[in-house]
Design an enzyme around this catalytic site. Sequence first.
Site, PDB file in Angstrom:
ATOM      1  N   PRO A 248      66.345  43.149  99.044  1.00 39.29           N
ATOM      2  CA  PRO A 248      65.962  44.233  98.148  1.00 39.29           C
ATOM      3  C   PRO A 248      66.091  45.569  98.852  1.00 39.29           C
ATOM      4  CG  PRO A 248      64.129  42.698  98.449  1.00 39.29           C
ATOM      5  CD  PRO A 248      65.181  42.355  99.444  1.00 39.29           C
ATOM      6  N   GLU A 249      66.599  46.520  98.127  1.00 38.77           N
ATOM      7  CA  GLU A 249      66.566  47.893  98.592  1.00 38.77           C
ATOM      8  C   GLU A 249      65.347  48.534  97.918  1.00 38.77           C
ATOM      9  OE1 GLU A 249      70.471  49.729  98.400  1.00 38.77           O
ATOM     10  OE2 GLU A 249      71.432  47.777  98.486  1.00 38.77           O
TER      11      GLU A 249
END
Length: 275
Positions: free
Chosen positions: A2-3
């Site tokens: 995940p960013e």
Amino acid sequence: MPELAEAETIRRDLGAIYVGLTIASVTVTGLRSVRRHEDPAEFAARVRGRRLSGAGRRGKYLTLELDSGDVVVAHMGMSGQLLVAAPADEVARHTHVRFAFDGGPDLRFVDPRTFGQMWVTQPVGGTIAELAHLGFDPLEDPDAEKRLEMLMSRPTKLKPLLMDQSRIVGIGNMYADEILHAAGLRPDRPASTVSATETGRLYRSMVSVLEAAIRERGSSLADEQYRDLFGRIGRYQVYHRVYAREGRPCPRCGATVTRVRTGGRSWYFCPGCQE
DNA sequence: ACAAATACCTGTAAGC
DNA sequence: TGCTTACAGGTATTTG
């Protein structure tokens, strides 16, 4: 994996479900996931019996605040997932840490590639020493635009600059490409050649792409590896304009989206409208 | 200071 | 049907 947008989605749901609840037990079965701790039992003992008082985020790191003052810091790496589960649910392959809550569902950390990790630490004066190297948050920092302007004097190429967590937090390979496309700037453009007008456009693109991605609960790619707390995929991939779209027409100018590989990483951009 | 390559892992897809 | 190779959103470290 995940960013910022994915981490923020997880943070909000974690807060809604678990804040106020007490952790009844902690089960560590994947030693690598708690590798900062010499003894996984020490991690479990420090967390067990504590009430969750808040769920925060620093870049791509999630912070679970405990009533003891300790903070559990978690990073998903490439393949990590935090998942809500019923205690009776079968334990999925690659589940490394399980938290059981009083009066709430289990929280499980699943991570096939084991690049993710979590640890418990005591902040000093509100600062988590292990995260002190991180730069500013593009959405949360009130001076974000000014800070971005200050970075633009550097000779660094724009894409690595945006992805450098010690300067700006939360932007990874995927959103860097989408932000630069939205701004009409090539990823290999040296920051020092970017005009004030273009910097303003870059800032607004950064905010609008990240905010839209959060609204859509993040991006899940073809492998659907990103899942939210409930195991659901994100929706923002529908709006991707260049990322993983090599050979397809640019939605803005119709030119063919290009991929270049460098540093073992793919850069996607449109040679027609990014300069 | 910066750029590129590598290491850390497992799973999957593509190519032969 | 195997087998091999390339590739995958992360960070940290090393080399040039």
